[in-house]
Design a protein around this motif. Structure first.
Motif, PDB file in Angstrom:
ATOM      1  N   VAL A  21       2.257  10.833   8.445  1.00  0.00           N
ATOM      2  CA  VAL A  21       2.229  10.118   7.180  1.00  0.00           C
ATOM      3  C   VAL A  21       0.909   9.367   7.082  1.00  0.00           C
ATOM      4  O   VAL A  21       0.520   8.662   8.011  1.00  0.00           O
ATOM      5  N   ALA A  22       0.227   9.563   5.958  1.00  0.00           N
ATOM      6  CA  ALA A  22      -1.072   8.924   5.777  1.00  0.00           C
ATOM      7  C   ALA A  22      -0.886   7.493   5.301  1.00  0.00           C
ATOM      8  O   ALA A  22      -0.034   7.208   4.462  1.00  0.00           O
ATOM      9  N   ILE A  23      -1.688   6.602   5.868  1.00  0.00           N
ATOM     10  CA  ILE A  23      -1.617   5.180   5.537  1.00  0.00           C
ATOM     11  C   ILE A  23      -2.832   4.819   4.706  1.00  0.00           C
ATOM     12  O   ILE A  23      -3.947   5.245   5.011  1.00  0.00           O
ATOM     13  N   PHE A  24      -2.629   4.058   3.666  1.00  0.00           N
ATOM     14  CA  PHE A  24      -3.720   3.753   2.743  1.00  0.00           C
ATOM     15  C   PHE A  24      -4.049   2.273   2.742  1.00  0.00           C
ATOM     16  O   PHE A  24      -3.190   1.422   2.911  1.00  0.00           O
ATOM     17  N   ASP A  49       0.835  -1.186   0.000  1.00  0.00           N
ATOM     18  CA  ASP A  49       0.000   0.000   0.000  1.00  0.00           C
ATOM     19  C   ASP A  49       0.874   1.242   0.000  1.00  0.00           C
ATOM     20  O   ASP A  49       1.938   1.263   0.602  1.00  0.00           O
ATOM     21  N   PRO A  50       0.413   2.275  -0.679  1.00  0.00           N
ATOM     22  CA  PRO A  50       1.196   3.515  -0.700  1.00  0.00           C
ATOM     23  C   PRO A  50       1.057   4.297   0.602  1.00  0.00           C
ATOM     24  O   PRO A  50       0.161   4.047   1.405  1.00  0.00           O
ATOM     25  N   THR A  51       1.978   5.212   0.791  1.00  0.00           N
ATOM     26  CA  THR A  51       1.859   6.165   1.898  1.00  0.00           C
ATOM     27  C   THR A  51       2.034   7.558   1.325  1.00  0.00           C
ATOM     28  O   THR A  51       2.700   7.719   0.300  1.00  0.00           O
ATOM     29  N   LEU A  52       1.429   8.529   1.966  1.00  0.00           N
ATOM     30  CA  LEU A  52       1.595   9.905   1.518  1.00  0.00           C
ATOM     31  C   LEU A  52       1.800  10.796   2.726  1.00  0.00           C
ATOM     32  O   LEU A  52       1.312  10.476   3.820  1.00  0.00           O
ATOM     33  N   PRO A  53       2.507  11.915   2.571  1.00  0.00           N
ATOM     34  CA  PRO A  53       2.672  12.814   3.709  1.00  0.00           C
ATOM     35  C   PRO A  53       1.388  13.595   3.995  1.00  0.00           C
ATOM     36  O   PRO A  53       0.597  13.841   3.079  1.00  0.00           O
ATOM     37  N   VAL A  54       1.202  13.943   5.238  1.00  0.00           N
ATOM     38  CA  VAL A  54       0.056  14.770   5.609  1.00  0.00           C
ATOM     39  C   VAL A  54       0.568  16.156   5.980  1.00  0.00           C
ATOM     40  O   VAL A  54       1.454  16.294   6.816  1.00  0.00           O
ATOM     41  N   LEU A  55       0.011  17.159   5.300  1.00  0.00           N
ATOM     42  CA  LEU A  55       0.413  18.542   5.586  1.00  0.00           C
ATOM     43  C   LEU A  55      -0.633  19.205   6.457  1.00  0.00           C
ATOM     44  O   LEU A  55      -1.820  18.914   6.360  1.00  0.00           O
TER      45      LEU A  55
END
Lengths: 495, 372
Positions: free
Chosen positions: B198-201, B181-187
């Protein structure tokens, strides 16, 4: 038959005048020694008067009338160059070359004495190919001086200077210079063939001759290197090339010449290898920059804003924001302006040219930016590519590059980067097809020759230069270099 | 010659068939694109455009509008500017966290990825709060505009700190890969945009967040070279057990270090049992109390740090298992074995929370500073 006999015998003032189109400069001086008369014919502005007075007239006056005959004059006349009259029609030719025709009516024979005083300037520093390093002397307009300079520098009996006379109306001496133990004999034959096939009234200059020798007269690119530096000519003939000199022209034609030799200066030979490699590459990068930099700007701003680095985007956008023209017009406007400046600078006397450079370059450029007609970034781009084009050591190549950028800019303005690539394709196919005296223009890249790269693309330390360039197909392939053992020996080594 | 001339003239006439003219100053060049989910189930798009008038203090202007999908939003935005909206210089795409949680971001990203003017190296981020507000109100130090600021910050974070690769390409490829699963930063807006977590998907829906410190383990498991810093605290009792002498009166000591190298190894015993070992080389940067790093002590400290990290790692994995998100890619490792090659996403998410994942972190101290 009768007509010919009459022609051969009748030599008098009238016939010679007729041959020389009634030139008012023709002088007919009669010297009488005892019972003999001797007639002198010469053009008064072509000869050295002192030489005539001292070496001919006073010599005749000091001789007795019995002594004077053709053979006596031939043997004793204190003049270096003496020639016999063979054909009456030759009289005018010799007189025009600065000879004095000495005619003995009693014998109906005559001879020519070389007392010419050719127009000549002294040897000076090279103007168009200026150097920092190395010999500064350059050729002059006199062929004999040029050959003299060359002989002075190359005291080698193998130096051949073949003479060919060209031009139907104005006879011009052309010399083909090479080292006959090095040069490819086929090259010399083909050059001579081509020269003999030239039909022209007057070869104005060696550059005109070079155009007659061109393999492809429609090409943008100069196919022969023109140089006014004796050391460059010597370097070239040492590598198995041929130099062609034309009387009245201060530049020699070097053939064959390859594309990369136009970016080479004699300084490259004199400087240390790293320096000269770097400088040579700098010049070649400058050439590429000069052709493509403005075109890339035009293409990027017109079609491909995506490729502009994001840090540059705002600066570039701000400079373009107020400009009323599309980028291609803006670029062409500035390019033409720079070329106008250059052309005006070349035509004007040097003192005025300086002022014009300041007015044109600084004032006009500044004003155009302030008036919002061009963006200041484009001024930088155009100035940089103009500057780069001046680094080409050959004036002809520099000019070719300057002109070449216009079609590329137009292609970039019409089709963006695709247009530039199309331009590059045309350019490459043309360059690959081009030859200079049957030698591929892009040698040694095409046909590829790794051994020759060191002569054309970069420079290595001296010990790598054992062979002459293979591209020139020399007879003597090996070059004599200092033996390695010798150079390795130190002063304190035992002998 | 005539033939060549004709060819040249004819080809120049083809210029109409060539590229569309996209003169720089006529473009509304977007650098940031953001999507918010509104209460009426519509999406609000916000675009930061560059503006090139040198007489105005701002080099950007921001427009936003609502619509059902990205193309509708775009059409409405086109009405609000006299420039052509273009996305060739787009650097960052941001989604409101609520949008990512409720809708998933795959659909919106898909249209973006299909656009040939947008490169796949565009960064993707989640915003805690309203994207519109973040784009409109944040300050951006010396950068010329918000797009450049966020781009530079992410570039730095990915290369030198703790964020994973977060561009569209990475997201989409992880999205399609089974068992990762991807992860993306949370601003979050705090004067400037700040990387909060860091957002978990789970597939393309955001299911929770982990802290950037916890994200370090994900980065370590991918074997990247630069990892930022980590601080752990070790209680004094544990040190005493190992017979390392320190000053009196302290409850715990803090050790800051920088991982320099990591090597991960998955041992798949069965579909339900994975042993994951991680070898990490670290550089000690700061210790709150003086420890004599002789070879004996170094070994002991290594052991303590390993233990500590192992515990942390375990808790992160169980947290992720609860959220049904697998950024470590255990699923793909299991699928890579022949016997499990038919593993699909649905099946994997069913068994994932129950998989026994043993972890085994071993730390090696490579440097302890110039003194030693």
């Amino acid at each position: 038959m009768n007509f010919f006999k009459k022609q051969a015998k009748q030599i008098d003032v009238e016939s010679i005048k007729k041959q020389l189109s009634n030139s008012p400069d023709l002088v007919n001086r009669t010297v009488t020694v005892g019972n003999k008369t001797i007639e002198l014919y010469f053009l008064k502005n072509l000869v050295n008067r002192i030489s005539i007075e001292k070496n001919i007239i006073s010599f005749l006056n000091n001789s007795t009338s019995e002594e004077i005959n053709l053979n006596y004059l031939f043997e004793h006349l204190p003049i270096t160059e003496v020639k016999e009259l063979v054909e009456t029609n030759d009289i005018s030719k010799y007189i025009l070359d600065g000879f004095t025709f000495i005619y003995l009516p009693s014998e109906k024979k005559g001879l020519f004495a070389g007392v010419g005083d050719p127009v000549e300037r002294s040897l000076e520093k090279a103007e168009t190919e200026s150097l920092v390093y190395g010999p500064k002397i350059s050729f002059t307009e006199s062929l004999s001086t040029n050959i003299k300079v060359l002989r002075h520098n190359v005291s080698n009996p193998n130096l051949v200077t073949d003479e060919i006379i060209l031009g139907e109306r104005v006879k011009q001496k052309v010399r083909i210079v090479y080292l006959n133990d090095i040069v490819d004999p086929e090259l010399v034959t083909s050059i001579k063939d081509r020269l003999n096939n030239i039909e022209i009234d007057d070869i104005m200059d060696s550059s005109v001759l070079a155009q007659f020798l061109d393999d492809n007269p429609y090409s943008f690119f100069p196919q022969y290197l023109m140089t006014e530096l004796p050391d460059r000519v010597i370097y070239s003939i040492n590598n198995g090339r041929v130099a062609i000199f034309v009387d009245r022209s201060p530049t020699a034609v070097i053939c064959p010449s390859t594309f990369f030799s136009f970016f080479e200066t004699t300084e490259d030979v004199y400087l240390r290898w790293i320096l000269s490699t770097v400088l040579r590459w700098l010049r070649m990068i400058a050439m590429v920059l000069s052709i493509f930099f403005t075109a890339i700007y035009v293409a990027a701003v017109t079609f491909h804003y995506e490729v502009i680095p994001s840090r540059l985007l705002v600066t570039l956008g701000q400079s373009r924001a107020q400009i009323p023209f599309p980028p291609i017009l803006e670029a062409l406007l500035l390019e033409i302006m720079i070329d106008l400046l250059r052309e005006a600078g070349a035509r004007l006397p040097s003192k005025v040219a300086q002022t014009m450079g300041i007015v044109g370059g600084i004032v006009l450029g500044q004003a155009m930016v302030e008036a919002g007609l061009t963006s200041n970034i484009l001024i930088i781009v155009v100035a940089l590519s103009a500057l780069s084009s001046f680094t080409a050591p050959s004036y002809e190549m520099g000019t070719a590059i300057r002109i070449l950028r216009f079609p590329i800019i137009i292609l970039a303005g019409v089709w963006g980067f695709n247009g530039i690539i199309i331009g590059v394709c045309f350019l490459l196919t043309h360059l690959l097809k081009l030859t200079s005296m049957n030698t591929p223009y892009l040698a040694p890249l095409y046909p590829f020759n790794s051994m020759d790269l060191k002569y054309f693309l970069f420079k290595l330390p001296k010990e790598f230069y054992i062979n002459r360039p293979l591209t020139n197909q020399t007879l003597d392939k090996r070059r004599l270099i200092a033996k390695k053992e010798k150079s390795d020996r130190d002063i304190d080594d035992e002998m | 010659m005539i033939r060549i001339g004709i060819v040249v003239i004819l080809t120049l006439m083809l210029s109409g068939c060539g590229l569309l003219n996209k003169t720089l100053e006529e473009q509304g060049i977007s650098t940031v694109l953001g999507y918010d989910l509104l209460d009426n189930n519509k999406i609000k798009g916000t675009v930061a455009l560059l503006q090139f008038n040198p007489n105005k203090p701002q080099t950007q202007y921001i427009i936003s509008d609502t619509g059902k999908n990205s193309k509708e939003i775009r059409q409405k935005l086109e009405k609000k500017t006299n420039h052509d909206l273009t996305s060739g210089q787009l650097r960052t795409i941001m989604f409101q966290d609520r949008l990512a949680q409720e809708r998933g971001i795959k659909n919106l990203l898909d249209t973006i990825q299909r656009d040939n003017t947008i490169g796949s190296l565009v960064y993707v981020a989640i915003v805690n709060g309203s994207v519109e507000e973040l784009v409109n109100k944040s300050e951006y130090e010396d950068a010329s505009d918000i797009g450049t600021y966020i781009y530079n910050m992410f570039e730095k974070q990915v290369d030198k700190e703790m964020l994973n690769n977060i561009n569209i390409h990475d997201f989409i490829s992880l999205y399609y890969e089974v068992g990762v699963d991807p992860t993306l930063p949370v601003l979050k807006l705090d004067k400037t945009p700040v990387v909060q977590s860091v957002a978990i998907f789970n597939v393309d829906k955001m299911v929770g967040t982990i802290s950037t410190q916890e994200n370090l383990y994900i980065k370590l498991s991918k074997g990247k070279k630069v990892f930022g810093y980590k601080t752990i605290s070790i209680p004094v009792e544990e040190l005493k057990e190992e017979e390392i002498s320190i000053e009196d009166g302290l409850e715990s000591i803090e050790i800051s270090f920088k991982p320099t190298y990591s090597k991960s190894d998955y041992k798949i015993i069965s579909k339900d049992h994975v042993v994951f070992s991680l070898q990490v080389s670290i550089e000690i940067n700061e210790v709150s109390s003086t420890i004599d790093f002789n070879s004996e002590n170094t070994k002991k400290v290594e052991k303590l740090i390993s233990k500590k990290m192992n515990n942390e790692f375990k808790s992160i994995i169980s947290k992720l298992q609860e959220m049904k998100s697998d950024p470590f890619g255990f699923g793909s490792k299991i699928k890579s074995l022949r016997q499990y090659s038919k593993l699909e996403d649905n099946e994997w998410y069913d068994i994932y929370p129950k998989v026994l994942i043993e972890t085994n972190v071993s730390v090696k101290i490579k440097r302890t500073g110039v003194l030693n």
